[in-house]
Each structure stands twice: as C-alpha cells, then as structure tokens.
Enzyme design. Structure first.
Site, PDB file in Angstrom:
ATOM      1  N   ASP A  13       0.508  12.121  43.403  1.00  0.00           N
ATOM      2  CA  ASP A  13      -0.688  11.428  42.886  1.00  0.00           C
ATOM      3  C   ASP A  13      -0.344  10.249  41.976  1.00  0.00           C
ATOM      4  O   ASP A  13      -1.139   9.862  41.129  1.00  0.00           O
ATOM      5  CB  ASP A  13      -1.604  12.404  42.119  1.00  0.00           C
ATOM      6  CG  ASP A  13      -1.911  13.659  42.896  1.00  0.00           C
ATOM      7  OD1 ASP A  13      -2.316  13.541  44.063  1.00  0.00           O
ATOM      8  OD2 ASP A  13      -1.736  14.767  42.350  1.00  0.00           O
ATOM      9  N   LYS A  16       0.991   5.960  45.037  1.00  0.00           N
ATOM     10  CA  LYS A  16       1.891   5.382  46.047  1.00  0.00           C
ATOM     11  C   LYS A  16       1.128   4.623  47.119  1.00  0.00           C
ATOM     12  O   LYS A  16       1.609   3.607  47.628  1.00  0.00           O
ATOM     13  CB  LYS A  16       2.726   6.493  46.700  1.00  0.00           C
ATOM     14  CG  LYS A  16       3.666   7.198  45.741  1.00  0.00           C
ATOM     15  CD  LYS A  16       4.468   8.284  46.429  1.00  0.00           C
ATOM     16  CE  LYS A  16       3.614   9.433  46.921  1.00  0.00           C
ATOM     17  NZ  LYS A  16       2.917  10.160  45.852  1.00  0.00           N
ATOM     18  N   GLY A  40      -2.375  13.024  50.057  1.00  0.00           N
ATOM     19  CA  GLY A  40      -3.464  12.069  50.201  1.00  0.00           C
ATOM     20  C   GLY A  40      -3.156  10.770  49.495  1.00  0.00           C
ATOM     21  O   GLY A  40      -2.799  10.767  48.320  1.00  0.00           O
ATOM     22  N   HIS A  41      -3.209   9.668  50.232  1.00  0.00           N
ATOM     23  CA  HIS A  41      -3.030   8.344  49.632  1.00  0.00           C
ATOM     24  C   HIS A  41      -4.389   7.650  49.588  1.00  0.00           C
ATOM     25  O   HIS A  41      -5.030   7.455  50.618  1.00  0.00           O
ATOM     26  CB  HIS A  41      -2.028   7.513  50.446  1.00  0.00           C
ATOM     27  CG  HIS A  41      -0.611   7.950  50.251  1.00  0.00           C
ATOM     28  ND1 HIS A  41       0.438   7.457  50.993  1.00  0.00           N
ATOM     29  CD2 HIS A  41      -0.061   8.827  49.383  1.00  0.00           C
ATOM     30  CE1 HIS A  41       1.560   8.021  50.591  1.00  0.00           C
ATOM     31  NE2 HIS A  41       1.281   8.858  49.625  1.00  0.00           N
ATOM     32  N   GLN A 224       3.603  13.216  48.303  1.00  0.00           N
ATOM     33  CA  GLN A 224       3.786  14.056  47.120  1.00  0.00           C
ATOM     34  C   GLN A 224       4.741  13.373  46.123  1.00  0.00           C
ATOM     35  O   GLN A 224       4.736  12.154  46.003  1.00  0.00           O
ATOM     36  CB  GLN A 224       4.273  15.461  47.514  1.00  0.00           C
ATOM     37  CG  GLN A 224       3.206  16.279  48.179  1.00  0.00           C
ATOM     38  CD  GLN A 224       3.473  16.543  49.643  1.00  0.00           C
ATOM     39  OE1 GLN A 224       4.501  16.222  50.207  1.00  0.00           O
ATOM     40  NE2 GLN A 224       2.502  17.142  50.303  1.00  0.00           N
TER      41      GLN A 224
END
Length: 424
Positions: A13, A16, A40-41, A224
């Site tokens: 988180d 990125k 999740g991006h 991650q």
C-alpha cells in the site's frame, strides 16, 4: 533507460501503482511478476479512479505491452472483470496484454479453503483477503496446481480438476465439516473463462527474451511490499510469494543481470493491513487522524489500515535484501499538520539493542522503540510541484530519512493524483 524494478519497502500500500503509472511512459514493457488478486494498485487520474488487482497499471498508457508473469496466481474471473472495466472506459487491451502460460490458476476451492483455514486460526488469524492466494501457492509448491496452459486443454484440465476437487472435498467434509464443491460446476465455469482468456496467453519467457534482445526498456512491477515477502517478511504474517526484488527472475523468467535499477517505494510514515507485528503503530486519536487524512483503507478489501511512524530499521532491511538504488517517498502531505514527527532507528528487547530487522516476531511484538524526533512543517504541501517550494522542515525530514536509511530520495508524492509529484 535501464530496466527497472519497482518494489514496496513496507507492508504494501505504498503507492506503487501511481509511481509505476508515472514511470511507464519511459518504458516499452511493464511486467507484474508475483502475487495475485490480493494486491491492489490504485490510481487517480483526473476525476477517474482505477484499481488494478492483476493487470499492470501501465495498461493506461498507449502502445505499451503489459505482461502477467508466471509468478502470478491468476483468478480468471477477476482478470476478465478488469478487462471489462477498462473497456467501459474505452481502454483497449487487445494486442498489448499477455498472460504467462505457466501462471497458476486460482479456483473456488482455493478461496473456500482460504476462509476456512483463517477462521480456524482464531486469535492467530493472519488477515488474509480470502482470495485463495495462499492455498493456490500451496498447490503450486506441492505440484498439484493447475497452470494456464492446462486450462486451455479441456480433457487434461477435466482429469486434473476432478482429482483436485476430490482431494479438497475430503478436507472440507472430514476436517472442516463443511459442504463439498462440484467439479462439474467449476469445469463449466472455467472452460468459459479459458475461451475468453486464450487470446492473451503466450510463452512469456520467449516474449521477454525477444524483448531483451531487441533492447526494449522493461519496468518490473512488484505487488505488496518487502516486509510481506514469504522469506524475508514478518513470517507467518506475510503473503505467499517473494515480494522483494529477488522475485523478479523466478516470477517472469529473466536473468537477474537484466534488472539494472531497483526503486523502493515507502510512505512518509508506515501502514499495515491485517494482523502481524507492527512496532511503530500509533494507537488512539493520532493514529486515527493519520488514517483518515491519508485515506488508509485497503483497495482490495476496504479494511482500515493500521498507521504508525516511519520505521527506518524495517526500511533498511528491505533496502538490503533488494539492493535498492533509490527511494520514492509517498504521502508526504499526510504529515503536513504534525508538529512533531518520529522516526524509529532501533528496537530494544530484554536489554539487547537491535539495529537490524529480527526474524523473531516475539521481539517485534515486545520491543521498546528508539525514536529520533524531528520538527514538522505545518504547511500544506499538496499543491507544491517543485523542490524549491517545499517547506524547509519538509526538506529536512527527507534528508534525515536519506541519512538514516543510506539511500537517496529521487521523488516525493504529495497527493493521490498523477500530477502531485515532485522530482528531487
């Protein structure tokens, strides 16, 4: 530009997705090499918000090839939903998105097992997303997994699926006293997925080898963060893959010699989702304030993130195991109203001083923290786009992080939008 790997240095988180989106314009190919739908991006471009779980965020740039490597565990339904979501926004993926035929497939029985195992742990729950990632990687390592290549051969897929479901049903019924699953239903569902996925599937090892021979510029995208790496993170409170830079070679099939530059992403503070050690966690009102100001809620699950001060011991560990060349600090603006900011530089446990990150989570859970305190700048940085306009104390904070960690900061993010970035 040299082939570059972007990794998170904390527990994920770190922002990125935004950084990869900014860097992608200078590369030909963007590669995701590990993780699954548990990552999740999130990108905010103008008024539009994009959340990617499997597809590299570089897909938003035209004429860029995006590759999902063999180190990924692929949920076909999630993948196809992401494509549909992009199509609704007139973003075409045909001809520029590729899936490794060696990637392993996530099935409904993986998700069911994930939730049952987590529930059984009680107070020792890891905080899994329930997306079936761990059980899918377990099948991969025990050589019982089903790869994308097998999914495309119906008869071979049927026989292996039947065998796997029979085994999983014995676990569901006899161990967990739960309902079995139907291999016929899964087979029908996944055969339909296979037909839709087939145009994207290829030998990505060959694809990457040809790209390297053509001197294409490659951006490797980690999911991650390094502190969730299954080998080097806060085990067992980790993900199930190698989130550090070492995962690139095994996750896409390129030589380590082809990764020329490694960029580490870290927030100006620290967050963590789920259970596990978090030495610098801020309890109470101050932690809640940072959570709300930073919008610290998981992009995959929506869970509130735990918030804490910058942990230089943990960051130095992540930098060391990945050979990080430079840092990018995100969410500096979240600290705009803090009068005093803390940086953790060491841990103490039973009279022993730790300047390196211990493997023993009992130490991490029961340590006294050594903090260096710096003055906050108490000015709004969200509208700043140039280093010369940053408050002097914000610059001092960045320089202090550089000195403690031993790596230069090349960029600072001061908000979620693509434009809210400062090059140093």
């Amino acid at each position: 530009m040299a082939n570059t790997c972007v990794i998170g240095l904390q527990w994920g988180d770190e922002g990125k997705g935004k950084i990869i989106d900014i860097l992608a314009k200078d590369f030909d190919i963007i590669v995701r090499y590990q993780g699954g739908g548990n990552a999740g991006h999130t990108l905010l471009i103008g008024d539009e918000k994009f959340i990617f779980h499997l597809i590299p965020s570089g897909i938003l740039h035209k004429n860029k090839k995006c590759v999902i490597g063999n180190g990924i565990v692929l949920d076909p339904n999630l993948f196809l939903n992401e494509i549909e979501g992009l199509a609704e926004k007139n973003i075409n993926v045909d001809g520029n998105l590729f899936i490794s035929d060696r990637a392993h497939v996530v099935f409904p029985y993986h998700k069911k097992l994930d939730l049952l195992q987590e529930k059984q742990k009680g107070n020792s729950m890891i905080g899994t997303t329930g997306r079936g990632i761990g059980p899918c990687y377990t099948d991969k390592i025990s050589r019982e997994g089903i790869r994308v290549a097998e999914l495309l051969h119906k008869e071979q897929f049927k026989e292996k699926l039947k065998k796997n479901v029979e085994e999983k049903n014995r676990i569901f019924v006899n161990l967990y006293n739960d309902e079995p699953v139907s291999w016929e239903d899964i087979y029908e569902e996944y055969c339909a997925y296979a037909e839709k996925m087939a145009p994207f599937v290829c030998d990505t090892v060959d694809l990457m080898a040809r790209a390297i021979n053509d001197n294409s510029k490659i951006l490797f995208e980690g999911a991650q963060g390094a502190l969730l790496d299954v080998d080097f993170g806060t085990y067992p409170f980790t993900t199930s893959s190698n989130a550090a830079a070492g995962g690139v070679s095994s996750g896409i099939g390129v030589s380590p010699k082809q990764v020329h530059n490694i960029i580490g992403i870290t927030k100006a503070y620290t967050t963590r989702v789920g259970s596990g050690p978090f030495p610098t966690e801020i309890e109470g009102e101050q932690g809640e304030h940072i959570r709300k100001k930073g919008g610290e809620f998981g992009s995959t699950t929506g869970r509130p993130r735990r918030c804490g001060w910058f942990d230089a011991v943990a960051i130095q560990h992540s930098v060391r195991i990945s050979g990080v060349d430079s840092l990018i600090v995100t969410k500096l603006d979240v600290l705009d109203d803090q009068e005093t900011i803390k940086i953790c530089t060491g841990y103490k446990n039973n009279g022993t001083l730790y300047n390196t990150f211990p493997a023993d989570i009992n130490i991490l859970n029961n340590c006294e923290l050594i903090y260096e305190e710096v003055s906050g700048w108490c000015e709004d940085t969200s509208g700043i786009r140039s280093e010369k306009n940053l408050p002097e104390k914000a610059v001092d904070y960045i320089k202090t992080l550089e000195e403690i960690v031993g790596v230069k900061v090349k960029m600072v993010s001061v908000g979620p939008e693509r434009s809210q970035i400062i090059s140093l």
